[in-house]
Design an enzyme around this catalytic site. Structure first.
Site, PDB file in Angstrom:
ATOM      1  N   GLU A   1       0.792  -1.232   0.000  1.00 36.96           N
ATOM      2  CA  GLU A   1       0.000   0.000   0.000  1.00 36.96           C
ATOM      3  C   GLU A   1       0.825   1.283   0.000  1.00 36.96           C
ATOM      4  O   GLU A   1       0.511   2.216   0.738  1.00 36.96           O
ATOM      5  CB  GLU A   1      -0.925  -0.028   1.223  1.00 36.96           C
ATOM      6  CG  GLU A   1      -0.206   0.031   2.604  1.00 36.96           C
ATOM      7  CD  GLU A   1       0.176  -1.328   3.188  1.00 36.96           C
ATOM      8  OE1 GLU A   1       0.342  -2.280   2.402  1.00 36.96           O
ATOM      9  OE2 GLU A   1       0.304  -1.417   4.418  1.00 36.96           O
TER      10      GLU A   1
ATOM     11  N   HIS B   1      -8.132  -3.923  -1.128  1.00 40.68           N
ATOM     12  CA  HIS B   1      -7.357  -4.052   0.109  1.00 40.68           C
ATOM     13  C   HIS B   1      -6.281  -2.953   0.194  1.00 40.68           C
ATOM     14  O   HIS B   1      -6.212  -2.216   1.187  1.00 40.68           O
ATOM     15  CB  HIS B   1      -6.714  -5.435   0.180  1.00 40.68           C
ATOM     16  CG  HIS B   1      -5.870  -5.659   1.386  1.00 40.68           C
ATOM     17  ND1 HIS B   1      -6.339  -6.286   2.525  1.00 40.68           N
ATOM     18  CD2 HIS B   1      -4.593  -5.318   1.659  1.00 40.68           C
ATOM     19  CE1 HIS B   1      -5.378  -6.316   3.431  1.00 40.68           C
ATOM     20  NE2 HIS B   1      -4.298  -5.741   2.928  1.00 40.68           N
ATOM     21  N   GLU B   2      -5.486  -2.839  -0.839  1.00 45.96           N
ATOM     22  CA  GLU B   2      -4.400  -1.840  -0.787  1.00 45.96           C
ATOM     23  C   GLU B   2      -4.962  -0.427  -0.731  1.00 45.96           C
ATOM     24  O   GLU B   2      -4.429   0.437  -0.025  1.00 45.96           O
ATOM     25  CB  GLU B   2      -3.443  -2.014  -1.969  1.00 45.96           C
ATOM     26  CG  GLU B   2      -2.841  -3.412  -2.133  1.00 45.96           C
ATOM     27  CD  GLU B   2      -2.283  -4.019  -0.854  1.00 45.96           C
ATOM     28  OE1 GLU B   2      -1.890  -3.277   0.059  1.00 45.96           O
ATOM     29  OE2 GLU B   2      -2.257  -5.268  -0.758  1.00 45.96           O
TER      30      GLU B   2
ATOM     31  N   HIS C   1      -5.990   0.561   2.724  1.00 47.03           N
ATOM     32  CA  HIS C   1      -4.858   0.975   3.568  1.00 47.03           C
ATOM     33  C   HIS C   1      -4.625   2.493   3.528  1.00 47.03           C
ATOM     34  O   HIS C   1      -3.931   3.025   4.394  1.00 47.03           O
ATOM     35  CB  HIS C   1      -3.574   0.279   3.113  1.00 47.03           C
ATOM     36  CG  HIS C   1      -3.322  -1.060   3.723  1.00 47.03           C
ATOM     37  ND1 HIS C   1      -3.294  -1.275   5.092  1.00 47.03           N
ATOM     38  CD2 HIS C   1      -3.043  -2.262   3.154  1.00 47.03           C
ATOM     39  CE1 HIS C   1      -3.005  -2.559   5.324  1.00 47.03           C
ATOM     40  NE2 HIS C   1      -2.857  -3.176   4.164  1.00 47.03           N
TER      41      HIS C   1
ATOM     42  N   GLU D   1      -3.800  -4.443   9.351  1.00 44.14           N
ATOM     43  CA  GLU D   1      -4.320  -5.439   8.409  1.00 44.14           C
ATOM     44  C   GLU D   1      -5.748  -5.899   8.715  1.00 44.14           C
ATOM     45  O   GLU D   1      -6.505  -6.200   7.795  1.00 44.14           O
ATOM     46  CB  GLU D   1      -3.368  -6.637   8.318  1.00 44.14           C
ATOM     47  CG  GLU D   1      -1.972  -6.281   7.797  1.00 44.14           C
ATOM     48  CD  GLU D   1      -1.963  -5.693   6.377  1.00 44.14           C
ATOM     49  OE1 GLU D   1      -2.965  -5.822   5.666  1.00 44.14           O
ATOM     50  OE2 GLU D   1      -0.924  -5.102   6.006  1.00 44.14           O
TER      51      GLU D   1
ATOM     52  N   ASP E   1       7.976 -10.253  10.591  1.00 44.19           N
ATOM     53  CA  ASP E   1       7.347 -11.114   9.596  1.00 44.19           C
ATOM     54  C   ASP E   1       6.470 -12.208  10.211  1.00 44.19           C
ATOM     55  O   ASP E   1       5.504 -12.665   9.593  1.00 44.19           O
ATOM     56  CB  ASP E   1       8.454 -11.812   8.787  1.00 44.19           C
ATOM     57  CG  ASP E   1       8.430 -11.375   7.344  1.00 44.19           C
ATOM     58  OD1 ASP E   1       7.995 -10.243   7.091  1.00 44.19           O
ATOM     59  OD2 ASP E   1       8.848 -12.172   6.489  1.00 44.19           O
TER      60      ASP E   1
ATOM     61  N   TYR F   1      -4.842 -10.514   9.805  1.00 48.49           N
ATOM     62  CA  TYR F   1      -5.785 -10.143   8.754  1.00 48.49           C
ATOM     63  C   TYR F   1      -7.215 -10.564   9.098  1.00 48.49           C
ATOM     64  O   TYR F   1      -8.134  -9.757   9.097  1.00 48.49           O
ATOM     65  CB  TYR F   1      -5.387 -10.805   7.420  1.00 48.49           C
ATOM     66  CG  TYR F   1      -4.137 -10.227   6.797  1.00 48.49           C
ATOM     67  CD1 TYR F   1      -2.883 -10.560   7.281  1.00 48.49           C
ATOM     68  CD2 TYR F   1      -4.211  -9.349   5.725  1.00 48.49           C
ATOM     69  CE1 TYR F   1      -1.733 -10.037   6.704  1.00 48.49           C
ATOM     70  CE2 TYR F   1      -3.065  -8.816   5.138  1.00 48.49           C
ATOM     71  CZ  TYR F   1      -1.833  -9.167   5.638  1.00 48.49           C
ATOM     72  OH  TYR F   1      -0.702  -8.640   5.073  1.00 48.49           O
TER      73      TYR F   1
HETATM   74  N1  BES Z   1       0.916  -4.452   3.775  1.00 54.19           N
HETATM   75  C1  BES Z   1       0.680  -5.731   3.226  1.00 54.19           C
HETATM   76  C2  BES Z   1       1.922  -6.427   2.752  1.00 54.19           C
HETATM   77  C3  BES Z   1       2.984  -6.627   3.814  1.00 54.19           C
HETATM   78  C4  BES Z   1       2.670  -6.931   5.120  1.00 54.19           C
HETATM   79  C5  BES Z   1       4.306  -6.523   3.464  1.00 54.19           C
HETATM   80  C6  BES Z   1       3.679  -7.109   6.064  1.00 54.19           C
HETATM   81  C7  BES Z   1       5.306  -6.702   4.403  1.00 54.19           C
HETATM   82  C8  BES Z   1       4.989  -6.993   5.711  1.00 54.19           C
HETATM   83  C9  BES Z   1      -0.327  -5.681   2.085  1.00 54.19           C
HETATM   84  O1  BES Z   1      -1.331  -4.742   2.281  1.00 54.19           O
HETATM   85  C10 BES Z   1      -1.015  -7.013   2.024  1.00 54.19           C
HETATM   86  O2  BES Z   1      -1.664  -7.351   2.966  1.00 54.19           O
HETATM   87  N2  BES Z   1      -0.877  -7.731   0.918  1.00 54.19           N
HETATM   88  C11 BES Z   1      -1.486  -9.028   0.734  1.00 54.19           C
HETATM   89  C12 BES Z   1      -2.707  -8.933  -0.132  1.00 54.19           C
HETATM   90  C13 BES Z   1      -3.981  -8.738   0.578  1.00 54.19           C
HETATM   91  C14 BES Z   1      -5.133  -8.795  -0.397  1.00 54.19           C
HETATM   92  C15 BES Z   1      -4.234  -9.680   1.712  1.00 54.19           C
HETATM   93  C16 BES Z   1      -0.521  -9.918   0.001  1.00 54.19           C
HETATM   94  O3  BES Z   1       0.512  -9.418  -0.440  1.00 54.19           O
HETATM   95  O4  BES Z   1      -0.788 -11.085  -0.145  1.00 54.19           O
HETATM   96 ZN    ZN Z   2      -2.597  -5.248   3.867  1.00 55.11          ZN
END
Ligand code: BES
Ligand code: ZN
Length: 626
Positions: free
Chosen positions: A297, A321-322, A325, A344, A399, A407
């Site tokens: 995002e 989703h993005e 954010h 999230e 991580d 989520y």
């Molecule tokens: N912000 C996240 C990606 C992220 C989280 C990167 C933690 C690094 C550390 C992004 O918004 C996200 O949640 N992406 C998901 C997709 C979403 C539809 C659930 C993904 O990349 O799968």
């Molecule tokens: Zn996210």
């Protein structure tokens, strides 16, 4: 001062809190002390970065960004040190604003966190200039060869900052609670262009001599450093609406624009729920296939995987989703990574509301149901302590918290609150929550306090019904969770049972099924002991191995791997090689490594594909395959 009035306000308030000797116009408010961030070396109560100005040149041969970062900071008057986060940076020198050298030292490295850069400050002054270059291994950055791009002619560079990777390319205080405005001047060889999560102030770049072009950017709203992002390559743009558009490589632009054609409508729908969109433009950058996430995002410019290009807009919930954010995460940010669910969980809830507004309740409920199922499956495999919403991540990589708990358990809590009070009360509270905490970073406690003051308001039966402690500090999904059940999934489950019991694929009643129903079917079949003949029938009838929908292909390949179905291995190999999204890679490699049948496949494919993946993915897959 480089700051605009809007960005300057938090700085002034901070000055009040720190007692720094500066003119303050608003003396009535004090900023709350920051929650300790176990993933940053910074000591923001002493000295805190407020603005970053980058002047960097991209060297596509050496795989390095090099140049200067000028940091503006506020400090307590007695403080003589500025502590920054770095990881793998080569620091050439540090100067004050009058170009006088300053003493600095890099502390010993700490696992996950990198090294503190401690700069000795003179008695006065509020700026330091750090001259540095990144390591070719900088974990945030991926340098792609021309062969790894769609166009195959030019190299490509992109960054991924979340959670704590920005420190591998920018020496700053890399904590989500330390918001910073930024500006940048980035020089690249022509004909490459540059985009960032900021306003481009030189739309086509300016000539910088020696075959170079310089691109300038500014972000006047204070953002957490994990949202500073860059990409450089052969990048085209196509407008989608008055404030939306898509950037990607020229050969991908038409497909991308078609897939994203609802983007402008999405922004409008999101505003109805979240209040005005505060970031100006909303563009999407469709990256090369190695991008390790579905989406990221980055403000004004969401980064997205090309695996959402299904051809039929069936995977656009990722963009919802993005986009969501832009409120939950970018406007109101988790203060620490232990509060990641605030980013999230709210976003997953908000995403679903956008999908409902645009595509109707049925589709939204199917998506919510897929999410709930994933939560229940994932929770079964997690240590109970990691299934709480509030996490203690001391000594651990942030991580760890990137799983369905943040989520989907997070979204379940928000949904439970919504259903307890009804949308008539919930929606205004949510908008108010975004406004009250706009451009700040908050903890779970601050969320609880807001909920208590602004929604619960002493209603003890509501308070007891919500039972927040069970959500935040207890493992598992509390019994009061709002149920999520999609009526459209009942027939799918019926057909899955019939197939498991021997019905042929062509006898299944699947006409008119949505991609979400197909995904659900395959997730149901993953735990069923199907024979090779049944798998052959399934694939031949529905052409699953050739699916252009990455979620369906992924779900099918998991079924195939679970049954050690050799005819699907070429498709599996293609999928693992053609894209680098960690969410798809991890489960497939994990499942392969679980059997003597799969191990050689995983090793062979990974040996060939590893160099094409981003560090975020290799870091994870290394621990699985090696
Ligand atoms: N912000 C996240 C990606 C992220 C989280 C990167 C933690 C690094 C550390 C992004 O918004 C996200 O949640 N992406 C998901 C997709 C979403 C539809 C659930 C993904 O990349 O799968
Ligand atoms: Zn996210």
């Amino acid at each position: 001062m480089l700051l605009t009035p809007r960005a300057a306000l938090p700085v002034l308030l901070l000055c009040v809190a720190l007692g720094c000797a500066r003119e303050t116009t608003t003396a009535t408010m004090t900023a709350a002390p920051l929650a300790p961030d176990v993933h940053s070396f910074a000591r923001p109560a002493e000295a805190r970065v407020t603005h970053v100005a980058l002047e960097l040149q991209a060297d596509f041969t050496a795989h390095r960004l090099g140049g200067r970062a000028t940091l503006t900071f506020v400090r307590r008057p007695d403080v003589r040190q500025l502590v920054l986060d770095t990881r793998g940076l080569e620091i050439r020198q540090v100067q004050d604003e009058r170009q006088q050298p300053l003493t600095f030292r890099l502390e010993p490295p700490v696992e996950h966190l990198g090294q503190a850069l401690v700069i000795a400050l003179p008695a006065s002054g509020d700026r330091v200039v750090v001259e540095y270059r990144t390591s070719p291994e900088a974990a945030a950055l991926q340098w792609l060869t021309p062969a790894q791009t769609a166009g195959r002619i030019h190299p490509y560079l992109y960054s991924q900052g979340e959670a704590i990777l920005t420190r591998t390319w920018i020496p700053t205080q890399d904590s989500p609670a330390i918001r910073q405005t930024y500006e940048a001047s980035i020089t690249v060889p022509r004909p490459l262009s540059v985009v960032m999560s900021a306003e481009m102030t030189t739309p086509n770049g300016t000539d910088a001599g020696n075959g170079l072009r310089a691109y300038k950017f500014k972000m006047d709203q204070p953002v957490p450093p994990y949202l500073i992002a860059i990409a450089a390559g052969d990048i085209a743009f196509k407008s989608l609406g008055p404030r939306t558009g898509v950037y990607t490589e020229p050969t991908m632009i038409e497909r991308s624009a078609h897939e994203l054609e609802d983007l402008e409508k999405m922004v409008a729908a999101a505003e109805t729920l979240g209040g005005p969109y505060r970031w100006g433009r909303y563009d999407v950058l469709v990256l090369p296939p190695s991008f390790p996430f579905g989406g990221m995002e980055n403000p004004r410019l969401t980064f997205a995987t090309p695996t959402i290009l299904a051809g039929d807009k069936s995977l656009v919930s990722l963009l919802a989703h993005e986009l969501a954010h832009s409120w939950s995460g970018n406007l109101v940010t988790n203060a620490t990574w232990g509060d990641f669910w605030l980013n999230e969980g709210f976003t997953t809830y908000f995403e679903n509301r956008i999908m409902e507004a645009l595509y109707g309740k049925d589709r939204a409920l199917m998506l919510a149901s897929l999410g709930r199922n994933e939560l229940m499956r994932e929770m079964a495999d997690l240590p109970p302590a990691d299934t709480k919403l509030s996490l203690d991540l001391k000594g651990r990589d942030p991580d760890i918290g990137m799983n369905a708990v943040a989520y989907e358990k997070g979204a379940a809590l928000v949904r439970t609150i919504e259903q307890a009070v009804g949308r008539d009360r919930f929606d205004p509270w949510l908008r108010g929550y975004f406004n009250r905490h706009a451009f700040t970073s908050i903890t779970t406690q601050e969320f609880v306090a807001d909920l208590q003051q602004e929604l619960i308001r002493g209603d003890t039966s509501l308070r007891d019904a919500l039972n927040l402690p069970a959500w935040l500090d207890q493992p598992g999904l509390p019994p009061n969770a709002a149920p999520v059940q999609s009526p459209a999934f009942a027939p799918v489950e019926g057909e899955a049972r019939r197939f498991a019991q021997g019905a042929t694929a062509s006898s299944l009643v699947v006409s008119g099924w949505t991609p979400q129903q197909w995904q659900h079917l395959l997730e149901q079949l993953r735990t069923v002991t199907l024979t090779p003949a049944q798998l052959r029938d399934l694939d031949a009838t529905f052409r699953l191995s050739a699916s252009g929908n990455s979620e369906i292909l992924f779900a099918w390949l998991r079924v195939a791997v679970a049954r050690q179905y050799a005819p699907a291995v070429p498709a599996l190999e293609r999928f693992l090689t053609a894209q680098g999204r960690r969410k798809f890679l991890r489960p497939l490699y994990e499942d392969l490594m679980q059997t003597p049948w799969g191990q050689p496949i995983a090793r062979r494919v990974y040996a060939a594909a590893r160099s094409s993946y981003h560090a975020v993915s290799t870091q994870t897959i290394d621990t699985i395959v090696k």
